[in-house]
Motif scaffolding. Sequence first.
Motif, PDB file in Angstrom:
ATOM      1  N   VAL A  33       0.963  -1.238  -0.302  1.00 25.37           N
ATOM      2  CA  VAL A  33       0.195   0.433  -0.448  1.00 25.37           C
ATOM      3  C   VAL A  33       0.881   0.941  -0.602  1.00 25.37           C
ATOM      4  CG1 VAL A  33      -1.519   1.285   1.339  1.00 25.37           C
ATOM      5  CG2 VAL A  33      -1.902  -1.203   1.307  1.00 25.37           C
ATOM      6  N   CYS A  34       2.093   1.120   0.890  1.00 25.04           N
ATOM      7  CA  CYS A  34       2.750   2.111   0.636  1.00 25.04           C
ATOM      8  C   CYS A  34       3.628   2.621  -0.755  1.00 25.04           C
ATOM      9  CB  CYS A  34       4.123   2.381   1.945  1.00 25.04           C
ATOM     10  SG  CYS A  34       3.334   2.201   3.310  1.00 25.04           S
ATOM     11  N   CYS A  35       4.157   1.704  -0.924  1.00 27.96           N
ATOM     12  CA  CYS A  35       4.972   2.328  -2.471  1.00 27.96           C
ATOM     13  C   CYS A  35       3.514   2.404  -3.185  1.00 27.96           C
ATOM     14  CB  CYS A  35       4.698   0.435  -2.773  1.00 27.96           C
ATOM     15  SG  CYS A  35       6.433  -0.165  -2.370  1.00 27.96           S
ATOM     16  N   LEU A  36       2.374   1.631  -3.765  1.00 28.40           N
ATOM     17  CA  LEU A  36       1.352   2.188  -4.447  1.00 28.40           C
ATOM     18  C   LEU A  36       1.209   4.225  -4.603  1.00 28.40           C
ATOM     19  CD1 LEU A  36      -1.228  -0.373  -4.292  1.00 28.40           C
ATOM     20  CD2 LEU A  36       0.127   0.650  -6.175  1.00 28.40           C
ATOM     21  N   VAL A  37       1.037   4.671  -2.841  1.00 29.54           N
ATOM     22  CA  VAL A  37       0.967   5.492  -2.264  1.00 29.54           C
ATOM     23  C   VAL A  37       2.213   6.402  -3.045  1.00 29.54           C
ATOM     24  CG1 VAL A  37       0.641   7.481  -0.405  1.00 29.54           C
ATOM     25  CG2 VAL A  37      -0.690   5.278  -0.320  1.00 29.54           C
ATOM     26  N   GLU A  38       3.270   5.622  -2.452  1.00 33.09           N
ATOM     27  CA  GLU A  38       4.595   6.356  -3.492  1.00 33.09           C
ATOM     28  C   GLU A  38       4.426   7.509  -4.935  1.00 33.09           C
ATOM     29  OE1 GLU A  38       7.588   4.977   0.706  1.00 33.09           O
ATOM     30  OE2 GLU A  38       7.681   4.427  -1.460  1.00 33.09           O
ATOM     31  N   LEU A  39       3.848   5.896  -5.696  1.00 28.64           N
ATOM     32  CA  LEU A  39       3.483   5.704  -7.154  1.00 28.64           C
ATOM     33  C   LEU A  39       2.549   7.356  -7.456  1.00 28.64           C
ATOM     34  CD1 LEU A  39       3.642   1.933  -8.026  1.00 28.64           C
ATOM     35  CD2 LEU A  39       6.092   3.987  -8.862  1.00 28.64           C
ATOM     36  N   ARG A  45      -0.010  14.143  -7.329  1.00 31.16           N
ATOM     37  CA  ARG A  45      -1.068  13.875  -6.693  1.00 31.16           C
ATOM     38  C   ARG A  45      -0.651  14.202  -5.305  1.00 31.16           C
ATOM     39  NH1 ARG A  45      -2.830  10.511 -10.110  1.00 31.16           N
ATOM     40  NH2 ARG A  45      -5.008  10.081 -10.926  1.00 31.16           N
ATOM     41  N   ASP A  46      -1.881  14.420  -4.145  1.00 29.19           N
ATOM     42  CA  ASP A  46      -1.611  14.873  -3.027  1.00 29.19           C
ATOM     43  C   ASP A  46      -1.618  13.225  -1.789  1.00 29.19           C
ATOM     44  OD1 ASP A  46      -4.138  14.574  -2.064  1.00 29.19           O
ATOM     45  OD2 ASP A  46      -4.671  16.570  -1.737  1.00 29.19           O
ATOM     46  N   PHE A  47      -1.349  13.047  -0.804  1.00 31.37           N
ATOM     47  CA  PHE A  47      -1.067  12.004   0.324  1.00 31.37           C
ATOM     48  C   PHE A  47      -2.775  11.024  -0.229  1.00 31.37           C
ATOM     49  CE2 PHE A  47      -1.361  10.246   4.543  1.00 31.37           C
ATOM     50  CZ  PHE A  47      -0.985   9.353   3.728  1.00 31.37           C
ATOM     51  N   LEU A  53      -6.287   6.456  -3.616  1.00 31.32           N
ATOM     52  CA  LEU A  53      -6.568   5.787  -4.583  1.00 31.32           C
ATOM     53  C   LEU A  53      -5.694   4.083  -4.505  1.00 31.32           C
ATOM     54  CD1 LEU A  53      -5.006   8.443  -7.747  1.00 31.32           C
ATOM     55  CD2 LEU A  53      -7.562   7.028  -7.659  1.00 31.32           C
ATOM     56  N   ALA A  54      -4.846   4.412  -3.669  1.00 31.58           N
ATOM     57  CA  ALA A  54      -3.794   3.277  -3.217  1.00 31.58           C
ATOM     58  C   ALA A  54      -5.382   1.668  -2.739  1.00 31.58           C
ATOM     59  CB  ALA A  54      -2.751   3.305  -2.931  1.00 31.58           C
ATOM     60  N   PHE A  55      -5.849   2.387  -1.507  1.00 35.05           N
ATOM     61  CA  PHE A  55      -7.179   1.369  -1.161  1.00 35.05           C
ATOM     62  C   PHE A  55      -8.036   0.887  -1.557  1.00 35.05           C
ATOM     63  CE2 PHE A  55      -5.181   2.609   3.004  1.00 35.05           C
ATOM     64  CZ  PHE A  55      -4.872   1.467   3.659  1.00 35.05           C
ATOM     65  N   GLN A  56      -7.947   1.870  -3.359  1.00 30.62           N
ATOM     66  CA  GLN A  56      -9.156   1.671  -4.368  1.00 30.62           C
ATOM     67  C   GLN A  56      -8.777  -0.434  -5.125  1.00 30.62           C
ATOM     68  OE1 GLN A  56     -10.812   4.669  -6.627  1.00 30.62           O
ATOM     69  NE2 GLN A  56     -11.025   6.103  -5.176  1.00 30.62           N
TER      70      GLN A  56
END
Length: 71
Positions: A33-39, A45-47, A53-56
């Motif tokens: 999940v952290c990697c998806l957020v970082e991408l 995009r903001d945090f 989006l990562a959780f979707q």
Amino acid sequence: MNLTEIQIIIIEKKLKENGLSYAPLYEELLDHVCCLVELEIAKGRDFEESMDLAFQTMNTATLTKCQQQTK
């Protein structure tokens, strides 16, 4: 782009709120999940939007299924 400690804590809280705290799989789920957020952040995009989006992408049903398969 590396997430801050606070951002990681927020992601951990959201994982736990969704019932995803199975210890043997938890660190790997958190990492994904952290990697998806970082991408997403790297795309501009903001945090908050990136986390949503990562959780979707790795929705609760998918994460829960992975968790159940490893028990």
